[in-house]
Design a protein around this motif. Structure first.
Motif, PDB file in Angstrom:
ATOM      1  N   HIS A 153      55.007  61.380 -24.777  1.00 20.97           N
ATOM      2  CA  HIS A 153      53.554  61.294 -24.571  1.00 20.97           C
ATOM      3  C   HIS A 153      53.258  61.958 -23.232  1.00 20.97           C
ATOM      4  O   HIS A 153      53.750  61.502 -22.198  1.00 20.97           O
ATOM      5  CB  HIS A 153      53.085  59.835 -24.498  1.00 20.97           C
ATOM      6  N   VAL A 168      57.509  59.373 -20.955  1.00 19.02           N
ATOM      7  CA  VAL A 168      56.204  59.539 -20.301  1.00 19.02           C
ATOM      8  C   VAL A 168      56.479  59.920 -18.852  1.00 19.02           C
ATOM      9  O   VAL A 168      57.304  59.281 -18.198  1.00 19.02           O
ATOM     10  CB  VAL A 168      55.336  58.254 -20.333  1.00 19.02           C
ATOM     11  N   ARG A 215      43.873  63.707 -27.302  1.00 19.48           N
ATOM     12  CA  ARG A 215      45.307  63.705 -26.998  1.00 19.48           C
ATOM     13  C   ARG A 215      46.239  63.609 -28.207  1.00 19.48           C
ATOM     14  O   ARG A 215      47.449  63.492 -28.030  1.00 19.48           O
ATOM     15  CB  ARG A 215      45.606  62.562 -26.025  1.00 19.48           C
ATOM     16  N   ILE A 252      51.356  64.415 -28.499  1.00 16.39           N
ATOM     17  CA  ILE A 252      52.473  63.563 -28.916  1.00 16.39           C
ATOM     18  C   ILE A 252      53.516  64.490 -29.537  1.00 16.39           C
ATOM     19  O   ILE A 252      53.298  65.068 -30.602  1.00 16.39           O
ATOM     20  CB  ILE A 252      52.035  62.502 -29.937  1.00 16.39           C
ATOM     21  N   PRO A 312      48.886  59.172 -21.436  1.00 18.36           N
ATOM     22  CA  PRO A 312      49.621  58.187 -22.226  1.00 18.36           C
ATOM     23  C   PRO A 312      48.860  56.889 -22.476  1.00 18.36           C
ATOM     24  O   PRO A 312      49.062  56.249 -23.506  1.00 18.36           O
ATOM     25  CB  PRO A 312      50.887  57.936 -21.383  1.00 18.36           C
ATOM     26  N   ILE A 323      46.842  57.751 -25.419  1.00 17.97           N
ATOM     27  CA  ILE A 323      47.706  57.924 -26.601  1.00 17.97           C
ATOM     28  C   ILE A 323      48.160  56.571 -27.137  1.00 17.97           C
ATOM     29  O   ILE A 323      48.085  56.307 -28.353  1.00 17.97           O
ATOM     30  CB  ILE A 323      48.907  58.820 -26.260  1.00 17.97           C
ATOM     31  N   ARG A 324      48.630  55.698 -26.246  1.00 19.42           N
ATOM     32  CA  ARG A 324      49.069  54.377 -26.697  1.00 19.42           C
ATOM     33  C   ARG A 324      47.925  53.594 -27.329  1.00 19.42           C
ATOM     34  O   ARG A 324      48.101  52.917 -28.353  1.00 19.42           O
ATOM     35  CB  ARG A 324      49.658  53.589 -25.515  1.00 19.42           C
TER      36      ARG A 324
END
Length: 296
Positions: A149, A75, A50, A54, A83, A86-87
């Motif tokens: 995201h 998001v 991923r 972003i 997400p 990603i986070r």
């Protein structure tokens, strides 16, 4: 064929199918309820690195991951699997606390999207909805949010490249380096069975799991056939050979043990981001009939 978004919505809201592909994150949210509606088998129809997902506004001044701190990040849904990954990746690899930004939720291309599942997040996470007529795609291009995201590239990335760009333009190399360091190919979706169906027919979990594994083996074989390509990719064979060289010949593994590290990383992220009251265990997630490995 239904889009994954419609499949998820109909299964999570109305339990319309006996078994269905589900968002891994949404499935994990349901496990926090009393008497969860679903039980999964370790089949993962969707996986995706991923870093490529972003996106940043040209007006944001964001040039590197650390610039995201303190920004407003769109998001479509806070609990979406993409997400969550990603986070977590930004936290583990770049030191960015998931609570250090404001998350702005809503429809990406069409207004009116809401969270599929009711969430009860810790106060430290700042999440706010956009207006009823706004879209994240437009807000990103206009600089009303700093980053996005998402699972799908926003249309303005293609139509307004001067306004929207990727945080990692060289994402393929970044993602290969990430895999080389972590041995993680992120899991996005899982196959889940309605728990009432499963309880009445306990054999169904292993039978369905075996069927998916056998189908996958056929796919692995067919993707290497050059006599007649099975996809509309002109360099399919080269892509397969490169993938094997990077990720191995079973590059999309099903089953528990081959995915334990990936699954435990995801459940840690899910808990740390306030989506699970505790970190789920592998035993919480999958039908026990699917834990034994078998040979085809």
């Amino acid at each position: 064929m239904l889009s994954v978004e419609e499949t998820f919505f109909r299964m999570l809201r109305n339990r319309e199918f006996d078994a269905a592909e589900l968002s891994m994150s949404s499935y994990c949210v349901t496990l926090g309820r009393d008497n969860p509606d679903f039980i999964a088998i370790p089949v993962f129809p969707s996986r995706f690195f991923r870093h490529s997902c972003i996106f940043v506004s040209a007006k944001s001044g964001i040039e590197k991951p650390s610039d995201l701190v303190g920004k407003r990040i769109g998001v479509p849904e806070y609990q979406m699997t993409a997400p969550v990954w990603i986070r977590g990746i930004l936290q583990d690899e770049y030191g960015i606390d998931p609570a250090s930004v404001t998350y702005v939720t809503g429809g990406e291309e069409e207004p009116g999207r809401e969270e599929k599942l009711k969430l009860n997040l810790p106060d430290k996470f700042k999440v706010e909805p956009i207006g009823p007529n706004q879209t994240l795609t437009r807000m990103l291009a206009d600089g009303e949010i700093d980053a996005l995201h998402t699972a799908r590239a926003p249309s303005t990335f293609y139509s307004e490249p001067h306004n929207v760009r990727r945080l990692f333009p060289d994402f393929v190399q970044v993602e290969k380096a990430y895999f080389g360091k972590t041995n993680i190919f992120p899991i996005m979706h899982v196959v889940a069975i309605r728990r009432d169906i499963y309880e009445k027919n306990r054999w169904i979990a292993q039978a369905l799991y075996k069927a998916f594994v056998q189908a996958q083996q056929l796919t692995y074989e067919q993707l290497r056939v050059s006599a007649s390509l099975k996809t509309m990719l002109p360099w399919q064979i080269a892509a397969v050979e490169e993938t094997i060289a990077t990720l191995g010949d079973q590059w999309w593994p099903y089953g528990i043990e081959k995915n334990r590290h990936v699954l435990e990383t995801f459940t840690r992220y899910h808990h740390e981001q306030g989506l699970s009251p505790r970190q789920l265990t592998i035993e919480d997630m999958f039908a026990p009939e699917t834990f034994a490995e078998f040979k085809i």
